[in-house]
Design an enzyme around this catalytic site. Structure first.
Site, mmCIF file in Angstrom:
data_model
loop_
_atom_site.group_PDB
_atom_site.id
_atom_site.type_symbol
_atom_site.label_atom_id
_atom_site.label_comp_id
_atom_site.label_asym_id
_atom_site.label_seq_id
_atom_site.Cartn_x
_atom_site.Cartn_y
_atom_site.Cartn_z
ATOM 1 N N TYR A 156 11.773 -4.308 77.872
ATOM 2 C CA TYR A 156 11.699 -3.952 76.235
ATOM 3 C C TYR A 156 10.159 -3.761 76.123
ATOM 4 O O TYR A 156 9.697 -3.193 74.920
ATOM 5 C CB TYR A 156 12.528 -5.000 75.584
ATOM 6 C CG TYR A 156 12.965 -4.664 74.155
ATOM 7 C CD1 TYR A 156 13.530 -3.425 73.954
ATOM 8 C CD2 TYR A 156 12.233 -5.374 73.010
ATOM 9 C CE1 TYR A 156 13.844 -3.096 72.625
ATOM 10 C CE2 TYR A 156 12.559 -4.732 71.914
ATOM 11 C CZ TYR A 156 13.479 -3.593 71.682
ATOM 12 O OH TYR A 156 13.847 -3.349 70.449
ATOM 13 N N LYS A 163 8.321 -5.430 67.800
ATOM 14 C CA LYS A 163 9.264 -5.958 66.768
ATOM 15 C C LYS A 163 8.779 -7.205 66.232
ATOM 16 O O LYS A 163 9.184 -7.787 65.236
ATOM 17 C CB LYS A 163 10.712 -6.161 67.530
ATOM 18 C CG LYS A 163 11.418 -4.868 67.812
ATOM 19 C CD LYS A 163 11.700 -4.006 66.713
ATOM 20 C CE LYS A 163 12.577 -2.989 66.945
ATOM 21 N NZ LYS A 163 13.122 -1.975 65.974
HETATM 22 P P1 NAD Z 1 18.415 6.017 67.097
HETATM 23 O O1 NAD Z 1 17.557 6.874 68.174
HETATM 24 O O2 NAD Z 1 19.700 6.529 66.627
HETATM 25 O O3 NAD Z 1 17.434 5.935 65.864
HETATM 26 C C1 NAD Z 1 16.139 5.745 65.974
HETATM 27 C C2 NAD Z 1 15.424 6.632 65.088
HETATM 28 O O4 NAD Z 1 14.169 6.732 64.882
HETATM 29 C C3 NAD Z 1 15.926 8.137 65.207
HETATM 30 O O5 NAD Z 1 16.377 8.772 64.132
HETATM 31 C C4 NAD Z 1 14.493 8.750 65.389
HETATM 32 O O6 NAD Z 1 14.784 10.238 64.845
HETATM 33 C C5 NAD Z 1 13.656 7.936 64.585
HETATM 34 N N1 NAD Z 1 12.034 8.148 64.800
HETATM 35 C C6 NAD Z 1 11.498 8.047 65.960
HETATM 36 N N2 NAD Z 1 10.408 8.435 65.929
HETATM 37 C C7 NAD Z 1 10.101 8.921 64.524
HETATM 38 C C8 NAD Z 1 8.798 9.233 63.813
HETATM 39 N N3 NAD Z 1 7.662 9.313 64.315
HETATM 40 N N4 NAD Z 1 9.257 9.600 62.323
HETATM 41 C C9 NAD Z 1 10.725 9.421 61.905
HETATM 42 N N5 NAD Z 1 11.681 8.990 62.802
HETATM 43 C C10 NAD Z 1 11.351 8.653 63.759
HETATM 44 O O7 NAD Z 1 18.735 4.565 67.898
HETATM 45 P P2 NAD Z 1 19.054 3.288 67.022
HETATM 46 O O8 NAD Z 1 19.249 2.421 68.428
HETATM 47 O O9 NAD Z 1 19.907 3.397 66.095
HETATM 48 O O10 NAD Z 1 17.548 2.728 66.620
HETATM 49 C C11 NAD Z 1 17.419 2.461 65.295
HETATM 50 C C12 NAD Z 1 16.542 0.965 64.961
HETATM 51 O O11 NAD Z 1 17.565 0.062 65.561
HETATM 52 C C13 NAD Z 1 15.616 0.868 65.751
HETATM 53 O O12 NAD Z 1 14.296 0.170 65.052
HETATM 54 C C14 NAD Z 1 15.662 0.100 66.929
HETATM 55 O O13 NAD Z 1 14.725 -0.552 67.531
HETATM 56 C C15 NAD Z 1 16.802 -0.924 66.175
HETATM 57 N N6 NAD Z 1 17.782 -1.479 67.280
HETATM 58 C C16 NAD Z 1 18.464 -0.816 68.104
HETATM 59 C C17 NAD Z 1 19.327 -1.471 69.011
HETATM 60 C C18 NAD Z 1 20.208 -0.958 70.075
HETATM 61 O O14 NAD Z 1 20.724 -1.594 70.931
HETATM 62 N N7 NAD Z 1 20.492 0.340 69.856
HETATM 63 C C19 NAD Z 1 19.370 -2.993 68.919
HETATM 64 C C20 NAD Z 1 18.426 -3.678 67.948
HETATM 65 C C21 NAD Z 1 17.552 -3.050 67.122
#
Ligand code: NAD
Length: 257
Positions: A156, A163
């Site tokens: 990570y 984070k």
């Molecule tokens: P995802 O890939 O669907 O979403 C990530 C988003 O970030 C995408 O829509 C992407 O277009 C956007 N993005 C990246 N760079 C960007 C930029 N420069 N400008 C605008 N948008 C940008 O994946 P997700 O898992 O839904 O992630 C969403 C959030 O949830 C993130 O912060 C991730 O760290 C967090 N998260 C995810 C998990 C998991 O297991 N999937 C767990 C905990 C937290």
């Protein structure tokens, strides 16, 4: 009961129907909210987001790269012009280079570190600053985080550091926005869910295996559970909750050893 009847919100971070932002959007839509969305400016992302957002009657669907303050400003301005004052904003955005999520953490380059920090942590500060004039008194902001902020999770790496900065930012923003406009700022810390971003973390499927083995609920979380808890944090049910990191991980974070 529709918890967000008559409310308007803008959602940053839908990439496809697996996105955590999309699950939050669906829960908000089912509860009566009018929604606007951004997409990462490229034709493929625009097509994907429009395909999801138009059928639920999205009022605005705008290109916005959150590494650019001017794009954030223009997006929120245009959203408010079309939708009127906003009741909530969701920030569900993160990025780190593939190399920085596979090589040892100490090998993270300066440019990869700064880029990850800018997109994954600083963007929340900018979103809050630019949303504040358009947020209604008593509005809410929600961001997404992961327990890699407080515990070492293999691979990570720099995202864990981002984070940690994001969660600290939530506390400072909650204090300032609360005093200025009664706006609440919270983070939802999700358990592992298969999404586009998650696929970039090497060994992610091994992370998924840990939850059934170790978490109190003995299973992985469902993405809809992120949607439901997001809805709670954005709604009046959480009117006394701000500056929190709210875990939605089947209790995984409480288990030691
Ligand atoms: P995802 O890939 O669907 O979403 C990530 C988003 O970030 C995408 O829509 C992407 O277009 C956007 N993005 C990246 N760079 C960007 C930029 N420069 N400008 C605008 N948008 C940008 O994946 P997700 O898992 O839904 O992630 C969403 C959030 O949830 C993130 O912060 C991730 O760290 C967090 N998260 C995810 C998990 C998991 O297991 N999937 C767990 C905990 C937290």
């Amino acid at each position: 009961m529709e918890l967000l009847n008559g409310k308007s919100g803008f959602i940053f971070g839908v990439a496809n129907d697996h996105s955590l932002a999309w699950h939050i959007a669906e829960a908000c839509h089912r509860n009566g909210a009018r929604l606007g969305f951004n997409y990462l400016p490229n034709p493929k992302m625009e097509m994907r987001v429009r395909k999801l957002a138009e059928p639920i009657g999205a009022k605005v669907i705008l290109p916005c790269d959150v590494s650019d303050d001017e794009q954030i400003r223009a997006t929120l301005h245009q959203a408010a012009e079309t939708m009127g004052p906003l009741d909530f904003v969701v920030h569900s955005v993160a990025y780190a280079s593939r190399e920085s999520l596979s090589a040892p953490f100490y090998q993270t380059t300066r440019s990869d570190f700064l880029q990850a920090m800018e997109i994954s942590a600083y963007s929340l500060v900018s979103v809050c600053r630019h949303a504040l004039p358009y947020l209604r008194e008593g509005g809410a902001v929600l961001t997404l985080t992961y327990m890699g902020s407080v515990k070492v999770i293999p691979a990570y790496n720099v995202m864990g550091v981002c984070k940690a900065a994001l969660e600290a930012s939530v506390r400072y923003l909650a204090t300032e926005l609360g005093r200025e406009k009664k706006v609440r700022v919270n983070a939802l810390s999700a358990g592992a869910v298969k999404t586009l971003s998650a696929a970039g973390v090497s060994g992610f499927s091994r992370m998924l295996d840990h939850y059934p083995e170790k978490s109190p609920l003995a299973r992985n979380i469902e993405p809809e559970e992120v949607g439901k808890s997001g809805l709670y944090l954005l709604s009046d049910l959480a009117s006394g909750v701000t500056g929190e990191v709210h875990y939605v991980d089947g209790g995984y974070n409480i288990v030691g050893g």
